[in-house]
Design a protein around this motif. Structure first.
Motif, PDB file in Angstrom:
ATOM      1  N   UNK A 143      18.886 -44.752  21.654  1.00 51.86           N
ATOM      2  CA  UNK A 143      18.512 -43.498  22.446  1.00 51.86           C
ATOM      3  C   UNK A 143      17.991 -43.882  23.683  1.00 51.86           C
ATOM      4  N   UNK A 144      17.022 -44.946  23.871  1.00 53.09           N
ATOM      5  CA  UNK A 144      16.384 -45.506  24.812  1.00 53.09           C
ATOM      6  C   UNK A 144      17.440 -45.950  25.694  1.00 53.09           C
ATOM      7  N   UNK A 145      18.116 -46.741  25.091  1.00 50.27           N
ATOM      8  CA  UNK A 145      19.068 -47.546  26.058  1.00 50.27           C
ATOM      9  C   UNK A 145      20.106 -46.700  26.714  1.00 50.27           C
ATOM     10  N   UNK A 146      20.595 -45.703  25.941  1.00 42.74           N
ATOM     11  CA  UNK A 146      21.517 -44.692  26.541  1.00 42.74           C
ATOM     12  C   UNK A 146      21.045 -44.045  27.722  1.00 42.74           C
ATOM     13  N   UNK A 147      19.430 -43.704  27.625  1.00 44.70           N
ATOM     14  CA  UNK A 147      18.909 -42.967  28.802  1.00 44.70           C
ATOM     15  C   UNK A 147      18.611 -43.703  30.036  1.00 44.70           C
ATOM     16  N   UNK A 148      18.572 -45.123  29.825  1.00 43.88           N
ATOM     17  CA  UNK A 148      18.413 -45.941  31.009  1.00 43.88           C
ATOM     18  C   UNK A 148      19.605 -46.341  31.575  1.00 43.88           C
ATOM     19  N   UNK A 149      20.615 -46.473  30.653  1.00 47.48           N
ATOM     20  CA  UNK A 149      22.085 -46.706  31.263  1.00 47.48           C
ATOM     21  C   UNK A 149      22.615 -45.446  32.121  1.00 47.48           C
TER      22      UNK A 149
ATOM     23  N   UNK B  17      30.928 -39.656  30.164  1.00 45.96           N
ATOM     24  CA  UNK B  17      31.948 -40.012  29.049  1.00 45.96           C
ATOM     25  C   UNK B  17      31.577 -41.450  28.861  1.00 45.96           C
ATOM     26  N   UNK B  18      31.308 -42.386  29.756  1.00 44.68           N
ATOM     27  CA  UNK B  18      31.051 -43.759  29.414  1.00 44.68           C
ATOM     28  C   UNK B  18      29.665 -43.901  28.523  1.00 44.68           C
ATOM     29  N   UNK B  19      28.758 -43.022  28.695  1.00 42.90           N
ATOM     30  CA  UNK B  19      27.256 -43.443  28.056  1.00 42.90           C
ATOM     31  C   UNK B  19      27.407 -42.592  26.757  1.00 42.90           C
ATOM     32  N   UNK B  20      28.118 -41.423  26.616  1.00 41.73           N
ATOM     33  CA  UNK B  20      28.246 -40.832  25.270  1.00 41.73           C
ATOM     34  C   UNK B  20      29.086 -41.377  24.196  1.00 41.73           C
TER      35      UNK B  20
END
Lengths: 404, 243
Positions: A344-350, A387-390
């Motif tokens: 979750x943290x990585x996705x947020x940063x990205x 789309x890329x992150x999710x």
């Protein structure tokens, strides 16, 4: 010692070949050829319009001073040398002389080609192209030779301490080049020749008192190879590329955006790792700037959008390995923190990083008053990031987890 | 809190190193984990902290295991590794902040405790430095502070004394003893036998992946038939035995 140099050089060349093959892959070579051809054509067109002037001489001097600064002394020294070869410090001179000779090849070639490219320019400016080009070439080589000697001496403890020698040399070379382009390159040659002569006359006595500075030798070589590998790293993965960490106090304001509490443990770590470690921040900024420049010069809106998305993809894709940055640190496995926090943290940063890129590209097109392109990048880029992150990033990271 | 290891067999992948290892670390006790290099001390520790999964056997901490309650199990455990492991991009202050966040500690109270320990180790003026650039001994101190500021009830310390100056060794032992008196249990692997004999309440002697003997000093003396022997003598005798 000469044997050591030969072995090192052989290993070095093999290693570089391995990477260069990856860097100059087929489509990159094709793009380079097209760019090179285009540049040559543009140059031949520009040369025809040039008239002798002080500004032209200034510009040329600047360009050639830049080319002169290219090319470092490659010593191929390694960190353990300062312990294992300590008793051989005296004999190291032979090794370094070989290294200096080898280091002359690449910048020497570059200077030859750029020097030869001046032939039509000299002809256009009404000078005898043969004598001018040859004088310029000789001057460039002599300056580079001197530059490499100075770098050679940087690796020694010398009785005299002087700072910024290379910078000083470049300034002198710049002034001499300016005079050379304004009047005749023979002037530059004269300056280079006298400097080189004086230096070589002094060199022997200086070197006799110098002691090898192993730590400078190793750290300079580390920095040089680091730059080379970072360049390769733009194209391929270089294993064991350790980047130096910087405190970057001026970024502390950004760090405060994450409130320290248990649910943000991973974000706290990732954000600091990203902003202070050189590797991923450098990659992100480089691609952001290159992308912005490309977006700024292209015109039909669909092409702009296409490149914007291509760059978003490249940045996002290259940031993915950052997810595993801390897997070697035993404590991240021990913390009583839920396993869902890390992705979750990585996705947020990205997401935030990619959205900043979308905004930057939109802004660039807005400045050029390309409303359609700006709107399409804002909406299309936003959708792509979503789309890329999710979807894509989740899938990739999950695949990797299954594999490991 | 009591750590109970029962019939633990395990190792790296298909390579089995530990064979049927069983022992307990009772609360309020310091247990010394003793054995030669390669005997399986670090492997045992890796199984306890969950870096390796047992092939058979159980490891439970007052009824909690990594399978049934991973977060609860981890919250009760703190670890000081043999070689310091640090985040290259975090300052000393942020390392401790990380620990506070991860273990969900009360910020002010945790910092009060940490400050006291930092002062003791003379690190209190280095809060904004990168510990990754410290000397080995100083890094070890950072690991100790980070571990002992938690409310863990089981402390696992892997060879803590190498690299520490004699003063720091005393300070560490003081800290460990204080935690022990508060009821925490401590598992400590070490080669410094004189110190182990002096401070540990019980011992687990490991040889070639198997537990050779457990018990306090008196019981070990009896088991090895060395009535006047020190831990050193017992150790030497163990190494001479045929596997």
């Amino acid at each position: 010692m000469i044997k050591l140099w030969r072995t090192r050089l052989r290993q070095h060349v093999q290693e570089q070949q391995k990477y260069l093959r990856l860097v100059f892959n087929d489509h990159f070579v094709l793009i380079l050829l097209i760019l090179f051809g285009g540049a040559l054509y543009a140059y031949s067109q520009v040369v025809k319009t040039l008239q002798p002037s002080g500004w032209l001489a200034l510009g040329m001097a600047l360009i050639f001073a830049g080319f002169l600064s290219f090319g470092q002394l490659a010593t191929l020294a390694e960190a353990p040398d300062q312990i294992f070869l300590l008793p051989k410090a005296e004999a190291f001179k032979v090794y370094l002389l070989r290294a200096r000779r080898y280091s002359m090849i690449l910048p020497g070639t570059l200077l030859t080609f750029t020097g030869l490219a001046m032939w039509p320019l000299f002809a256009q400016l009404g000078q005898d192209p043969a004598s001018a080009t040859i004088a310029l070439l000789l001057a460039l080589w002599l300056f580079k030779d001197l530059d490499l000697w100075l770098q050679f001496l940087q690796r020694y403890h010398l009785p005299i301490r002087w700072h910024h020698q290379r910078l000083l040399l470049l300034i002198i070379a710049f002034i001499a080049l300016f005079g050379g382009f304004y009047v005749h390159p023979a002037m530059t040659l004269l300056v280079a020749f006298i400097l080189n002569l004086v230096f070589r006359w002094q060199l022997k006595s200086v070197l006799e008192h110098g002691r090898l500075n192993f730590s400078a030798l190793v750290s300079l070589e580390d920095a040089r190879m680091g730059r080379v590998y970072r360049f390769y790293n733009l194209f391929t993965d270089v294993p064991g590329l350790a980047n130096s960490v910087h405190r970057r106090r001026y970024l502390d304001g950004l760090l405060k955006l994450v409130k320290p509490q248990q649910t943000t443990t991973w974000l706290f770590l990732y954000l600091r790792g990203f902003l202070r470690g050189g590797e991923y921040l450098g990659l992100y900024l480089r691609l952001l700037v290159i992308g912005a420049v490309i977006v700024a010069v292209l015109s039909p809106w669909w092409l702009v959008l296409g490149f914007a998305i291509l760059f978003l993809y490249m940045v996002g894709f290259q940031l993915l390995p950052f997810y595993y940055q801390y897997d070697d640190i035993v404590f991240v496995h021990l913390y009583p923190v839920g396993p869902e926090q890390k992705p979750a943290a990585f996705e947020r940063l990205l997401t935030v990083l990619l959205l900043i890129e979308v905004l930057a590209f939109t802004l660039v097109t807005l400045i050029r008053l390309q409303w359609v392109a700006a709107g399409s990048i804002f909406i299309g880029g936003g959708l792509f990031v979503w789309a890329f992150t999710r979807w894509y990033a989740r899938m990739r990271l999950k695949q990797h987890r299954v594999m490991v | 809190m009591t750590l109970t290891i029962d019939g633990l067999t395990g190792g790296y992948g298909n390579l089995t190193i530990l064979k049927d290892v069983s022992f307990t670390v009772p609360s309020g006790k310091i247990v010394g984990l003793i054995g030669l290099n390669g005997a399986g001390k670090s492997t045992t520790i890796k199984h306890i902290i969950g870096l390796l999964t047992p092939q058979t056997g159980t490891i439970d901490l007052d009824g909690k295991t990594l399978k049934t309650d991973p977060t609860g199990f981890r919250a009760g455990l703190a670890y000081v590794p043999e070689t310091p492991v640090l985040y290259p991009e975090l300052t000393l202050r942020e390392h401790l902040d990380m620990t506070i966040m991860a273990y969900d500690l009360d910020k002010d109270a945790a910092w009060r405790e940490a400050d006291a320990m930092l002062k003791r180790f003379r690190l209190d003026n280095k809060l904004d430095w990168f510990p990754a650039k410290f000397s080995k001994g100083m890094q070890q101190k950072v690991m100790i502070v980070a571990a002992f500021m938690t409310h863990a009830q089981l402390f696992i310390i892997d060879e803590p004394f190498t690299g520490l100056d004699p003063l720091a060794i005393h300070d560490l032992l003081d800290i460990v003893t204080a935690k022990k008196q508060q009821g925490a249990s401590v598992l400590m692997s070490t080669h410094i036998l004189a110190t182990a004999q002096q401070y540990a309440d019980e011992f687990v002697l490991i040889k070639s992946g198997k537990v050779r003997a457990t018990g306090d000093m008196a019981s070990l003396k009896q088991q090895f038939g060395l009535q006047d022997g020190s831990l050193d003598d017992i150790y030497m005798k163990m190494t001479e035995e045929k596997a």
